[in-house]
Scaffold this motif. Structure first.
Motif, PDB file in Angstrom:
ATOM      1  N   LEU A 176       0.895  -1.150   0.250  1.00  0.00           N
ATOM      2  CA  LEU A 176      -0.182  -0.350  -0.041  1.00  0.00           C
ATOM      3  C   LEU A 176       0.962   1.266  -0.209  1.00  0.00           C
ATOM      4  O   LEU A 176       0.261   2.275  -0.151  1.00  0.00           O
ATOM      5  CB  LEU A 176      -1.113   0.242   1.114  1.00  0.00           C
ATOM      6  N   LYS A 177       1.792   0.990   0.823  1.00  0.00           N
ATOM      7  CA  LYS A 177       2.955   2.140   0.847  1.00  0.00           C
ATOM      8  C   LYS A 177       3.099   3.056  -0.616  1.00  0.00           C
ATOM      9  O   LYS A 177       3.164   3.823  -0.928  1.00  0.00           O
ATOM     10  CB  LYS A 177       4.129   2.184   1.942  1.00  0.00           C
ATOM     11  N   VAL A 178       3.623   2.150  -1.620  1.00  0.00           N
ATOM     12  CA  VAL A 178       4.005   2.014  -2.998  1.00  0.00           C
ATOM     13  C   VAL A 178       2.619   2.439  -4.013  1.00  0.00           C
ATOM     14  O   VAL A 178       3.064   3.723  -4.828  1.00  0.00           O
ATOM     15  CB  VAL A 178       4.331   0.699  -3.637  1.00  0.00           C
ATOM     16  N   GLU A 179       1.928   1.849  -3.484  1.00  0.00           N
ATOM     17  CA  GLU A 179       0.280   2.141  -4.407  1.00  0.00           C
ATOM     18  C   GLU A 179      -0.256   3.610  -3.866  1.00  0.00           C
ATOM     19  O   GLU A 179      -0.629   4.565  -5.115  1.00  0.00           O
ATOM     20  CB  GLU A 179      -0.790   0.977  -4.092  1.00  0.00           C
ATOM     21  N   LYS A 180      -0.416   4.242  -2.701  1.00  0.00           N
ATOM     22  CA  LYS A 180      -0.861   5.058  -2.484  1.00  0.00           C
ATOM     23  C   LYS A 180       0.257   6.525  -2.832  1.00  0.00           C
ATOM     24  O   LYS A 180       0.114   7.804  -1.876  1.00  0.00           O
ATOM     25  CB  LYS A 180      -0.884   5.271  -0.953  1.00  0.00           C
ATOM     26  N   LYS A 181       1.780   6.113  -3.231  1.00  0.00           N
ATOM     27  CA  LYS A 181       3.449   7.139  -2.383  1.00  0.00           C
ATOM     28  C   LYS A 181       3.444   7.068  -1.418  1.00  0.00           C
ATOM     29  O   LYS A 181       2.910   8.843  -0.696  1.00  0.00           O
ATOM     30  CB  LYS A 181       2.607   8.194  -3.747  1.00  0.00           C
ATOM     31  N   ALA A 182       2.957   6.685  -0.189  1.00  0.00           N
ATOM     32  CA  ALA A 182       3.362   6.680   0.855  1.00  0.00           C
ATOM     33  C   ALA A 182       4.623   6.746   1.454  1.00  0.00           C
ATOM     34  O   ALA A 182       5.320   5.659   1.391  1.00  0.00           O
ATOM     35  CB  ALA A 182       2.000   6.041   1.972  1.00  0.00           C
ATOM     36  N   VAL A 183       4.588   7.184   2.678  1.00  0.00           N
ATOM     37  CA  VAL A 183       6.625   7.320   3.702  1.00  0.00           C
ATOM     38  C   VAL A 183       5.346   6.762   5.110  1.00  0.00           C
ATOM     39  O   VAL A 183       3.997   7.788   5.482  1.00  0.00           O
ATOM     40  CB  VAL A 183       6.795   8.622   3.695  1.00  0.00           C
ATOM     41  N   VAL A 184       6.065   5.666   5.827  1.00  0.00           N
ATOM     42  CA  VAL A 184       5.379   5.557   7.256  1.00  0.00           C
ATOM     43  C   VAL A 184       6.715   6.140   8.386  1.00  0.00           C
ATOM     44  O   VAL A 184       7.702   5.908   7.977  1.00  0.00           O
ATOM     45  CB  VAL A 184       5.167   4.003   7.384  1.00  0.00           C
ATOM     46  N   VAL A 230       1.557  11.704   0.349  1.00  0.00           N
ATOM     47  CA  VAL A 230       1.704  11.057   1.849  1.00  0.00           C
ATOM     48  C   VAL A 230       2.420  10.259   2.804  1.00  0.00           C
ATOM     49  O   VAL A 230       3.096   9.862   2.786  1.00  0.00           O
ATOM     50  CB  VAL A 230      -0.241   9.212   1.616  1.00  0.00           C
ATOM     51  N   ILE A 231       1.765  10.964   3.716  1.00  0.00           N
ATOM     52  CA  ILE A 231       2.722  10.849   4.914  1.00  0.00           C
ATOM     53  C   ILE A 231       1.909  10.131   6.262  1.00  0.00           C
ATOM     54  O   ILE A 231       1.191  10.090   7.071  1.00  0.00           O
ATOM     55  CB  ILE A 231       3.507  12.161   5.993  1.00  0.00           C
ATOM     56  N   VAL A 232       1.811   8.994   6.859  1.00  0.00           N
ATOM     57  CA  VAL A 232       1.697   8.328   7.827  1.00  0.00           C
ATOM     58  C   VAL A 232       2.116   8.219   8.544  1.00  0.00           C
ATOM     59  O   VAL A 232       3.135   7.298   8.951  1.00  0.00           O
ATOM     60  CB  VAL A 232       1.219   6.626   8.052  1.00  0.00           C
ATOM     61  N   PHE A 233       1.479   9.239  10.169  1.00  0.00           N
ATOM     62  CA  PHE A 233       2.555   9.688  11.115  1.00  0.00           C
ATOM     63  C   PHE A 233       2.414   8.350  12.494  1.00  0.00           C
ATOM     64  O   PHE A 233       1.046   8.945  12.607  1.00  0.00           O
ATOM     65  CB  PHE A 233       2.960  10.763  12.127  1.00  0.00           C
ATOM     66  N   ALA A 234       3.205   6.984  12.748  1.00  0.00           N
ATOM     67  CA  ALA A 234       3.288   6.655  13.761  1.00  0.00           C
ATOM     68  C   ALA A 234       3.987   6.852  14.273  1.00  0.00           C
ATOM     69  O   ALA A 234       4.788   6.714  15.034  1.00  0.00           O
ATOM     70  CB  ALA A 234       3.735   5.395  13.895  1.00  0.00           C
ATOM     71  N   GLY A 235       2.507   8.288  15.632  1.00  0.00           N
ATOM     72  CA  GLY A 235       3.755   9.186  16.637  1.00  0.00           C
ATOM     73  C   GLY A 235       2.059   9.554  17.280  1.00  0.00           C
ATOM     74  O   GLY A 235       1.516   8.355  17.874  1.00  0.00           O
ATOM     75  N   VAL A 236       2.062  10.647  18.188  1.00  0.00           N
ATOM     76  CA  VAL A 236       0.551  11.342  19.197  1.00  0.00           C
ATOM     77  C   VAL A 236       0.624  12.046  18.127  1.00  0.00           C
ATOM     78  O   VAL A 236       1.614  12.647  16.600  1.00  0.00           O
ATOM     79  CB  VAL A 236       1.783  11.302  20.352  1.00  0.00           C
ATOM     80  N   PRO A 257       1.436  21.470   3.556  1.00  0.00           N
ATOM     81  CA  PRO A 257       0.533  21.554   4.297  1.00  0.00           C
ATOM     82  C   PRO A 257       0.085  21.523   2.724  1.00  0.00           C
ATOM     83  O   PRO A 257      -1.481  21.688   2.462  1.00  0.00           O
ATOM     84  CB  PRO A 257       0.505  23.414   3.970  1.00  0.00           C
ATOM     85  N   ASN A 258       0.507  21.100   1.781  1.00  0.00           N
ATOM     86  CA  ASN A 258       0.029  20.618   0.045  1.00  0.00           C
ATOM     87  C   ASN A 258       0.185  18.919   0.427  1.00  0.00           C
ATOM     88  O   ASN A 258      -0.246  18.263  -0.909  1.00  0.00           O
ATOM     89  CB  ASN A 258       0.694  20.939  -1.329  1.00  0.00           C
ATOM     90  N   LYS A 259       0.414  18.420   1.668  1.00  0.00           N
ATOM     91  CA  LYS A 259       0.723  17.276   1.780  1.00  0.00           C
ATOM     92  C   LYS A 259      -0.260  16.096   2.475  1.00  0.00           C
ATOM     93  O   LYS A 259      -0.846  16.950   3.441  1.00  0.00           O
ATOM     94  CB  LYS A 259       1.899  16.287   1.715  1.00  0.00           C
ATOM     95  N   LYS A 260      -1.325  15.089   2.620  1.00  0.00           N
ATOM     96  CA  LYS A 260      -1.884  14.859   3.677  1.00  0.00           C
ATOM     97  C   LYS A 260      -1.195  13.748   4.552  1.00  0.00           C
ATOM     98  O   LYS A 260      -0.060  12.980   3.913  1.00  0.00           O
ATOM     99  CB  LYS A 260      -2.639  13.246   2.777  1.00  0.00           C
TER     100      LYS A 260
END
Length: 316
Positions: free
Chosen positions: A22-30, A64-70, A82-85
């Motif tokens: 999914l990271k590749v498909e959604k162009k995301a970083v965790v 897309v940035i998936v932030f595993a934090g708080v 500001p221009n990214k999810k």
């Protein structure tokens, strides 16, 4: 293979593989903080402390940035992008330290000290950062305060133990907000003494947020206080083989992964942040799948907070 069923017919390893797809498909970083669950750290593109994560968020090319934090960490990433999810896998993942102070508390101090400077720890809300002159982490707080004019009064918030460390290191007298992290405050001097008695040859890796820091400095005067990132470099360079880790328990997981030839002992196995642990592997998967739980900061607040955050990234 771990056979815990997180979804029907999906093992932990299969779920990890799906997250990678999914990271590749959604162009995301965790991005994952050092205190995240081990299995969450293992699917992250970068694991680090607040400063390192902010720097990674600032330079990523992912959409897309998936932030595993708080929550405050995701806010910071959103302000920098500001221009990214920016997505937080569990919106209930807050911070007991950040909750100790409000933007109005800072404004009250500024009204009484119009010529003063405000330095806030990264563990604060965007509203609080917007009122600050400088944002810092445990890794660069000393350098930041050392850079400030000697004739200006300084308000340091919200962690009183980190502030005491900064005072010791800089010789500056600070106006200190009396906040604390419940995890670090809960690590007691007797925890340190017990582990040292059981492991007499071990070195300490102590976070400056710990309420036991003064006890450690007095009883073990050669002990440095270290940010979580500095714990990595210190243990790599030390001749010691055994280390007592005095911070949240899952920092031990990262240390063991990155410095595998050393032995790391948690000072207290109950030193865990329930907010960090609110994020599960399944949360990460669902957030990537649905692109939900977006964190957005009002533009006026974000613009004001950006100045202090950029200073944090530049210092140290």
């Amino acid at each position: 293979m771990n056979l815990i069923q997180l979804e029907p017919f999906r093992t932990t390893e299969e779920l990890k593989a799906e997250i990678q797809r999914l990271k590749v498909e959604k162009k995301a970083v965790v991005l994952a903080h050092n205190y995240q669950r081990p299995e969450v750290q293992e699917v992250a593109d970068y694991v680090g402390d607040s400063l390192g994560l902010a720097r990674q968020a600032a330079k990523t090319e992912a959409e897309v940035i998936v932030f595993a934090g708080v929550h405050f960490m995701a806010e910071t990433a959103s302000i920098l992008n500001p221009n990214k999810k920016v997505l937080l896998p569990n919106l209930n993942a807050g911070c007991s330290l950040a909750d100790t102070i409000t933007a109005q508390d800072v404004r009250n101090w500024k009204q009484e000290n119009p010529d003063g400077l405000v330095v806030v720890y990264v563990n604060t809300t965007a509203d609080v950062k917007a009122e600050a002159d400088y944002c810092v982490t445990s890794g660069n707080a000393v350098a930041a305060v050392n850079s400030l004019p000697k004739d200006r009064k300084i308000f340091f918030a919200p962690d009183m133990f980190l502030a005491a460390h900064v005072e010791r290191q800089t010789g500056r007298k600070l106006d200190i907000w009396l906040g604390e992290c419940h995890v670090h405050a809960g690590i007691r001097p007797e925890d340190i003494d017990k582990q040292k008695a059981e492991n007499p040859g071990a070195e300490f890796l102590i976070h400056p947020e710990c309420g036991c820091a003064s006890h450690a400095i007095y009883n073990f005067p050669d002990t440095p206080l270290l940010s979580t990132e500095a714990m990595i470099s210190h243990s790599r360079g030390s001749a010691a083989k055994d280390f007592i880790v005095v911070t949240e328990i899952d920092m031990v997981h990262r240390l063991r992964r990155e410095v595998p030839d050393k032995n790391f002992i948690p000072v207290n196995r109950t030193a865990l942040c329930e907010y960090m642990k609110m994020i599960s592997l399944e949360n990460v998967y669902e957030t990537l799948r649905d692109l939900n739980n977006q964190i957005e900061v009002p533009e006026d607040v974000a613009q004001k907070a950006l100045k202090s955050i950029e200073r944090m990234i530049q210092i140290g």
